[in-house]
Design a protein around this motif. Sequence first.
Motif, PDB file in Angstrom:
ATOM      1  N   UNK A  59       0.991  -1.185  -0.046  1.00 56.40           N
ATOM      2  CA  UNK A  59       0.255   0.125  -0.047  1.00 56.40           C
ATOM      3  C   UNK A  59       0.869   1.275   0.019  1.00 56.40           C
ATOM      4  N   UNK A  60       2.081   1.134  -0.329  1.00 55.33           N
ATOM      5  CA  UNK A  60       2.901   2.517  -0.286  1.00 55.33           C
ATOM      6  C   UNK A  60       2.684   3.001  -1.973  1.00 55.33           C
ATOM      7  N   UNK A  61       3.334   4.151  -2.009  1.00 56.73           N
ATOM      8  CA  UNK A  61       3.543   4.679  -3.334  1.00 56.73           C
ATOM      9  C   UNK A  61       4.591   3.685  -4.141  1.00 56.73           C
ATOM     10  N   UNK A  62       4.373   3.877  -5.529  1.00 57.07           N
ATOM     11  CA  UNK A  62       5.344   3.208  -6.194  1.00 57.07           C
ATOM     12  C   UNK A  62       6.880   3.503  -6.040  1.00 57.07           C
ATOM     13  N   UNK A  63       7.095   4.576  -5.800  1.00 57.16           N
ATOM     14  CA  UNK A  63       8.426   5.223  -5.837  1.00 57.16           C
ATOM     15  C   UNK A  63       9.165   4.979  -4.435  1.00 57.16           C
ATOM     16  N   UNK A  64       8.254   4.744  -3.136  1.00 54.25           N
ATOM     17  CA  UNK A  64       8.619   4.631  -1.804  1.00 54.25           C
ATOM     18  C   UNK A  64       9.988   3.837  -1.848  1.00 54.25           C
ATOM     19  N   UNK A  65      10.872   4.506  -1.125  1.00 52.14           N
ATOM     20  CA  UNK A  65      12.202   3.586  -0.609  1.00 52.14           C
ATOM     21  C   UNK A  65      13.259   3.463  -2.170  1.00 52.14           C
ATOM     22  N   UNK A  66      12.767   4.032  -3.209  1.00 50.39           N
ATOM     23  CA  UNK A  66      13.654   3.900  -4.435  1.00 50.39           C
ATOM     24  C   UNK A  66      14.860   4.883  -4.294  1.00 50.39           C
ATOM     25  N   UNK A  67      16.270   4.360  -4.105  1.00 52.82           N
ATOM     26  CA  UNK A  67      17.401   5.228  -3.875  1.00 52.82           C
ATOM     27  C   UNK A  67      17.694   5.867  -5.168  1.00 52.82           C
ATOM     28  N   UNK A  68      17.748   5.177  -6.331  1.00 54.41           N
ATOM     29  CA  UNK A  68      18.194   5.392  -7.483  1.00 54.41           C
ATOM     30  C   UNK A  68      17.507   4.656  -8.649  1.00 54.41           C
ATOM     31  N   UNK A  69      17.607   5.334 -10.023  1.00 47.44           N
ATOM     32  CA  UNK A  69      17.144   4.671 -10.999  1.00 47.44           C
ATOM     33  C   UNK A  69      18.388   4.059 -12.050  1.00 47.44           C
ATOM     34  N   UNK A  70      18.284   2.758 -12.227  1.00 45.47           N
ATOM     35  CA  UNK A  70      19.622   2.150 -12.696  1.00 45.47           C
ATOM     36  C   UNK A  70      19.247   2.050 -14.197  1.00 45.47           C
ATOM     37  N   UNK A 100      15.931  13.107  -9.460  1.00 41.87           N
ATOM     38  CA  UNK A 100      16.543  11.742  -8.941  1.00 41.87           C
ATOM     39  C   UNK A 100      17.626  11.144  -9.308  1.00 41.87           C
ATOM     40  N   UNK A 101      18.413  10.393  -8.512  1.00 40.83           N
ATOM     41  CA  UNK A 101      19.655  10.031  -8.871  1.00 40.83           C
ATOM     42  C   UNK A 101      19.408   8.755 -10.086  1.00 40.83           C
ATOM     43  N   UNK A 102      20.194   9.196 -11.221  1.00 42.48           N
ATOM     44  CA  UNK A 102      20.075   8.121 -12.266  1.00 42.48           C
ATOM     45  C   UNK A 102      21.379   7.511 -12.485  1.00 42.48           C
ATOM     46  N   UNK A 103      21.582   6.207 -12.122  1.00 42.69           N
ATOM     47  CA  UNK A 103      22.947   5.531 -12.292  1.00 42.69           C
ATOM     48  C   UNK A 103      23.092   4.965 -13.691  1.00 42.69           C
ATOM     49  N   UNK A 104      24.015   5.251 -14.525  1.00 44.87           N
ATOM     50  CA  UNK A 104      24.120   4.634 -15.665  1.00 44.87           C
ATOM     51  C   UNK A 104      25.763   3.838 -15.766  1.00 44.87           C
ATOM     52  N   UNK A 105      25.348   2.904 -16.283  1.00 42.73           N
ATOM     53  CA  UNK A 105      26.579   1.710 -16.249  1.00 42.73           C
ATOM     54  C   UNK A 105      26.676   1.167 -17.721  1.00 42.73           C
ATOM     55  N   UNK A 106      27.697   1.406 -18.375  1.00 42.03           N
ATOM     56  CA  UNK A 106      28.198   0.330 -19.718  1.00 42.03           C
ATOM     57  C   UNK A 106      28.334  -0.904 -19.216  1.00 42.03           C
ATOM     58  N   UNK A 107      27.718  -2.075 -19.607  1.00 44.39           N
ATOM     59  CA  UNK A 107      27.857  -3.196 -19.068  1.00 44.39           C
ATOM     60  C   UNK A 107      29.220  -3.955 -19.664  1.00 44.39           C
ATOM     61  N   UNK A 108      29.670  -3.118 -20.799  1.00 49.62           N
ATOM     62  CA  UNK A 108      30.886  -3.801 -21.608  1.00 49.62           C
ATOM     63  C   UNK A 108      31.966  -3.297 -20.488  1.00 49.62           C
ATOM     64  N   UNK A 109      32.070  -2.333 -19.611  1.00 47.87           N
ATOM     65  CA  UNK A 109      33.265  -1.928 -19.102  1.00 47.87           C
ATOM     66  C   UNK A 109      33.146  -2.448 -17.610  1.00 47.87           C
ATOM     67  N   UNK A 110      31.953  -3.163 -17.028  1.00 46.51           N
ATOM     68  CA  UNK A 110      32.107  -3.358 -15.465  1.00 46.51           C
ATOM     69  C   UNK A 110      33.370  -4.344 -15.080  1.00 46.51           C
ATOM     70  N   UNK A 111      33.801  -5.448 -15.906  1.00 46.26           N
ATOM     71  CA  UNK A 111      35.116  -6.054 -15.532  1.00 46.26           C
ATOM     72  C   UNK A 111      36.153  -5.188 -15.403  1.00 46.26           C
ATOM     73  N   UNK A 112      36.533  -3.982 -15.699  1.00 47.75           N
ATOM     74  CA  UNK A 112      37.422  -3.235 -15.769  1.00 47.75           C
ATOM     75  C   UNK A 112      37.534  -2.647 -14.472  1.00 47.75           C
TER      76      UNK A 112
END
Length: 194
Positions: A59-70, A100-112
Amino acid sequence: MGHTGMPQASELTPASLIAQALSNPVNAELLQRLDSLRLPQCHLTAGCLFQAVWNRQTGRAPDWGVKDYDVFYFDATDLSWEAEDRVIRAVQALTADLRVAVEVKNQARVHLWYRNRFQADYPQLTRTTDGIDRYLIACTCVGIDTRSRALYAPNGLDELQRGILRMNPRFAQPAMFRDKARSYQERWPWLSIV
């Protein structure tokens, strides 16, 4: 309430998960705006999606507790930090008014960079969904393709709906799993850790 203290809800389907996620207006805006950047294999993913399901059940708002948007995308043509940073800045400019905080990640680079940040090995990925496949908790492996609007949920939706937090066998990191699962359980006490 169900037998575990969990709220009852109708069966979670790909369409209903997308609808619940889009009831958070930030998710709806991000899907619209990100498509304009034409990032390869771009997905809106993680907590901004699955937390809408848990919030609806309590019964909470859909964005409750969302720290960032990935936001995940996959571009192996340039693995430099500078190339990823250009995309991060473009997304920030496109979404600044959403506040809001939007966290952007290129998955081709994560291993680096992963080992330096998390003291654990991480393989070189071959597509965006490989990154979604490697979330610590199996039921949280969900993403929406910004172009097709298709849901990616390799582990199905049953455990997400039932609030079952199980370590993802594709990325078994017991200590990191426990910390993440406990942080979710603090916010949604009806979730069960198995």
